[in-house]
Write a protein that holds these residues in place. Structure first.
Motif, PDB file in Angstrom:
ATOM      1  N   ARG A  98      -6.500   5.910   0.586  1.00 24.88           N
ATOM      2  CA  ARG A  98      -7.432   6.992   0.271  1.00 24.88           C
ATOM      3  C   ARG A  98      -6.820   8.376   0.512  1.00 24.88           C
ATOM      4  O   ARG A  98      -6.936   9.259  -0.349  1.00 24.88           O
ATOM      5  N   PRO A  99      -6.148   8.612   1.667  1.00 23.29           N
ATOM      6  CA  PRO A  99      -5.539   9.939   1.871  1.00 23.29           C
ATOM      7  C   PRO A  99      -4.507  10.297   0.806  1.00 23.29           C
ATOM      8  O   PRO A  99      -4.419  11.446   0.380  1.00 23.29           O
ATOM      9  N   VAL A 100      -3.720   9.305   0.364  1.00 20.25           N
ATOM     10  CA  VAL A 100      -2.705   9.566  -0.666  1.00 20.25           C
ATOM     11  C   VAL A 100      -3.380   9.901  -1.993  1.00 20.25           C
ATOM     12  O   VAL A 100      -2.952  10.810  -2.711  1.00 20.25           O
ATOM     13  N   PHE A 101      -4.457   9.189  -2.318  1.00 20.52           N
ATOM     14  CA  PHE A 101      -5.167   9.483  -3.560  1.00 20.52           C
ATOM     15  C   PHE A 101      -5.776  10.886  -3.517  1.00 20.52           C
ATOM     16  O   PHE A 101      -5.768  11.599  -4.525  1.00 20.52           O
ATOM     17  N   TYR A 102      -6.292  11.294  -2.350  1.00 17.73           N
ATOM     18  CA  TYR A 102      -6.828  12.651  -2.216  1.00 17.73           C
ATOM     19  C   TYR A 102      -5.736  13.699  -2.418  1.00 17.73           C
ATOM     20  O   TYR A 102      -5.954  14.728  -3.060  1.00 17.73           O
ATOM     21  N   GLU A 103      -4.550  13.425  -1.888  1.00 21.92           N
ATOM     22  CA  GLU A 103      -3.420  14.339  -2.097  1.00 21.92           C
ATOM     23  C   GLU A 103      -3.077  14.435  -3.577  1.00 21.92           C
ATOM     24  O   GLU A 103      -2.792  15.518  -4.101  1.00 21.92           O
ATOM     25  N   LEU A 104      -3.122  13.288  -4.234  1.00 23.24           N
ATOM     26  CA  LEU A 104      -2.822  13.251  -5.661  1.00 23.24           C
ATOM     27  C   LEU A 104      -3.860  14.053  -6.445  1.00 23.24           C
ATOM     28  O   LEU A 104      -3.517  14.806  -7.366  1.00 23.24           O
ATOM     29  N   ALA A 105      -5.111  13.909  -6.062  1.00 22.68           N
ATOM     30  CA  ALA A 105      -6.187  14.628  -6.746  1.00 22.68           C
ATOM     31  C   ALA A 105      -6.012  16.136  -6.618  1.00 22.68           C
ATOM     32  O   ALA A 105      -6.346  16.896  -7.546  1.00 22.68           O
TER      33      ALA A 105
ATOM     34  N   PRO B 113     -16.970  -0.917 -12.125  1.00 18.95           N
ATOM     35  CA  PRO B 113     -18.040  -0.633 -13.090  1.00 18.95           C
ATOM     36  C   PRO B 113     -19.402  -0.404 -12.436  1.00 18.95           C
ATOM     37  O   PRO B 113     -20.262   0.261 -13.020  1.00 18.95           O
ATOM     38  N   GLU B 114     -19.594  -0.931 -11.237  1.00 21.65           N
ATOM     39  CA  GLU B 114     -20.881  -0.778 -10.565  1.00 21.65           C
ATOM     40  C   GLU B 114     -20.957   0.486  -9.720  1.00 21.65           C
ATOM     41  O   GLU B 114     -21.931   1.225  -9.767  1.00 21.65           O
ATOM     42  N   THR B 115     -19.901   0.724  -8.940  1.00 19.15           N
ATOM     43  CA  THR B 115     -19.928   1.871  -8.014  1.00 19.15           C
ATOM     44  C   THR B 115     -19.255   3.105  -8.589  1.00 19.15           C
ATOM     45  O   THR B 115     -19.485   4.212  -8.105  1.00 19.15           O
ATOM     46  N   GLY B 116     -18.398   2.918  -9.613  1.00 14.40           N
ATOM     47  CA  GLY B 116     -17.639   4.044 -10.153  1.00 14.40           C
ATOM     48  C   GLY B 116     -16.481   4.456  -9.277  1.00 14.40           C
ATOM     49  O   GLY B 116     -15.793   5.440  -9.561  1.00 14.40           O
ATOM     50  N   GLU B 117     -16.218   3.695  -8.202  1.00 14.06           N
ATOM     51  CA  GLU B 117     -15.134   4.049  -7.272  1.00 14.06           C
ATOM     52  C   GLU B 117     -13.777   3.721  -7.893  1.00 14.06           C
ATOM     53  O   GLU B 117     -13.563   2.627  -8.407  1.00 14.06           O
ATOM     54  N   PRO B 118     -12.840   4.668  -7.836  1.00 14.99           N
ATOM     55  CA  PRO B 118     -11.511   4.426  -8.409  1.00 14.99           C
ATOM     56  C   PRO B 118     -10.612   3.641  -7.457  1.00 14.99           C
ATOM     57  O   PRO B 118     -10.694   3.802  -6.232  1.00 14.99           O
ATOM     58  N   SER B 119      -9.780   2.794  -8.024  1.00 15.50           N
ATOM     59  CA  SER B 119      -8.735   2.094  -7.267  1.00 15.50           C
ATOM     60  C   SER B 119      -7.404   2.421  -7.927  1.00 15.50           C
ATOM     61  O   SER B 119      -7.113   1.928  -9.018  1.00 15.50           O
ATOM     62  N   PRO B 120      -6.601   3.280  -7.300  1.00 14.25           N
ATOM     63  CA  PRO B 120      -5.333   3.706  -7.901  1.00 14.25           C
ATOM     64  C   PRO B 120      -4.158   2.827  -7.465  1.00 14.25           C
ATOM     65  O   PRO B 120      -4.073   2.411  -6.307  1.00 14.25           O
ATOM     66  N   TYR B 121      -3.259   2.561  -8.412  1.00 16.41           N
ATOM     67  CA  TYR B 121      -2.092   1.725  -8.150  1.00 16.41           C
ATOM     68  C   TYR B 121      -0.852   2.376  -8.761  1.00 16.41           C
ATOM     69  O   TYR B 121      -0.937   3.077  -9.765  1.00 16.41           O
TER      70      TYR B 121
ATOM     71  N   THR C 283       0.864  -1.183   0.000  1.00 15.18           N
ATOM     72  CA  THR C 283       0.000   0.000   0.000  1.00 15.18           C
ATOM     73  C   THR C 283       0.900   1.233   0.000  1.00 15.18           C
ATOM     74  O   THR C 283       1.949   1.244   0.651  1.00 15.18           O
ATOM     75  N   ALA C 284       0.505   2.249  -0.768  1.00 17.05           N
ATOM     76  CA  ALA C 284       1.251   3.512  -0.794  1.00 17.05           C
ATOM     77  C   ALA C 284       0.655   4.422   0.272  1.00 17.05           C
ATOM     78  O   ALA C 284      -0.518   4.782   0.206  1.00 17.05           O
ATOM     79  N   VAL C 285       1.473   4.762   1.266  1.00 17.53           N
ATOM     80  CA  VAL C 285       0.971   5.492   2.426  1.00 17.53           C
ATOM     81  C   VAL C 285       1.395   6.963   2.431  1.00 17.53           C
ATOM     82  O   VAL C 285       0.942   7.733   3.270  1.00 17.53           O
ATOM     83  N   ARG C 286       2.253   7.336   1.476  1.00 18.90           N
ATOM     84  CA  ARG C 286       2.690   8.738   1.415  1.00 18.90           C
ATOM     85  C   ARG C 286       3.103   9.088  -0.010  1.00 18.90           C
ATOM     86  O   ARG C 286       3.591   8.233  -0.740  1.00 18.90           O
ATOM     87  N   VAL C 287       2.888  10.349  -0.376  1.00 15.58           N
ATOM     88  CA  VAL C 287       3.373  10.834  -1.662  1.00 15.58           C
ATOM     89  C   VAL C 287       4.059  12.175  -1.431  1.00 15.58           C
ATOM     90  O   VAL C 287       3.597  12.995  -0.639  1.00 15.58           O
TER      91      VAL C 287
END
Length: 200
Positions: free
Chosen positions: A165-172, A144-152, A104-108
């Motif tokens: 989730r926090p790292v993805f929010y930072e990325l966004a 495809p059902e929820t539209g929720e993104p899973s970033p890798y 899991t990526a915990v920091r960016v």
């Protein structure tokens, strides 16, 4: 958790700790990674080793709480072209049942001027650092059902880390419009643009 074509019996019990001691006699996790891509042992086993979606490691239904041991195991992880993930030594391969991604990526962290010249560095739960770019791409899978993104993001070999989730929010928050003028937003790292989603 049975796995086809993987042998496991009382006569093939594998002592992972003993094997790791042979590979890393001083127990240090720093330095060069073992060349797991070169090792192709015939001996395989399934000893109920599991990495859950939160990045925790389990063996035989119990959580492995020794961080040093988990870090040592992570150094000999390999994902083969068929998608299976193994702990690999010169002597044996142990299947690892991975619920989502092995890390899991915990920091960016961002370095350099914002835009195409910037570099995004991701730190995993086990202390690995990967620099997103042509050799370590970011990708988004959308349910495809929820539209929720899973970033890798790719860490090494074919092994990926799922962004928390926090790292993805930072990325966004770092996202900007795609250079092709489409309604896609994404991030730059080492000259590569990685789409995160559409503005709509």
């Amino acid at each position: 958790m049975a796995e086809q074509n993987v042998n496991s019996s009382a006569t093939t019990t594998i002592s992972l700790e003993e094997t790791l001691k042979a590979i890393l006699p001083d127990g240090k996790v720093e330095g060069k990674l073992p060349p797991v891509h070169l090792w192709n042992p015939d001996r395989t086993a399934d000893i109920d080793m599991e990495i859950r979606a939160d990045g925790s490691w389990w063996h035989g239904g119990g959580r492995i709480n020794r961080e040093k041991l988990v870090k040592l195991f992570s150094r000999i992880l390999r994902q083969d072209p068929d998608g299976k993930i193994w702990l690999v030594t010169p002597y044996e391969k142990v299947i690892v049942h991975v619920e989502d991604a092995p890390f899991t990526a915990v920091r960016v962290e961002r370095a350099g001027e914002p835009g195409p010249q910037q570099t995004l560095a991701f730190v995993t739960n086990l202390g690995d650092v990967t620099l997103a770019g042509p050799d370590a791409p970011l990708r988004i899978e959308t349910d495809p059902e929820t539209g929720e993104p899973s970033p890798y993001v790719l860490v090494r070999g074919q092994l990926e880390a799922k962004l928390t989730r926090p790292v993805f929010y930072e990325l966004a928050e770092l996202a900007e419009p795609a250079p092709d003028g489409s309604d896609t937003f994404g991030v730059w790292s080492q000259g590569s643009f990685f789409p995160l989603g559409s503005a709509g």
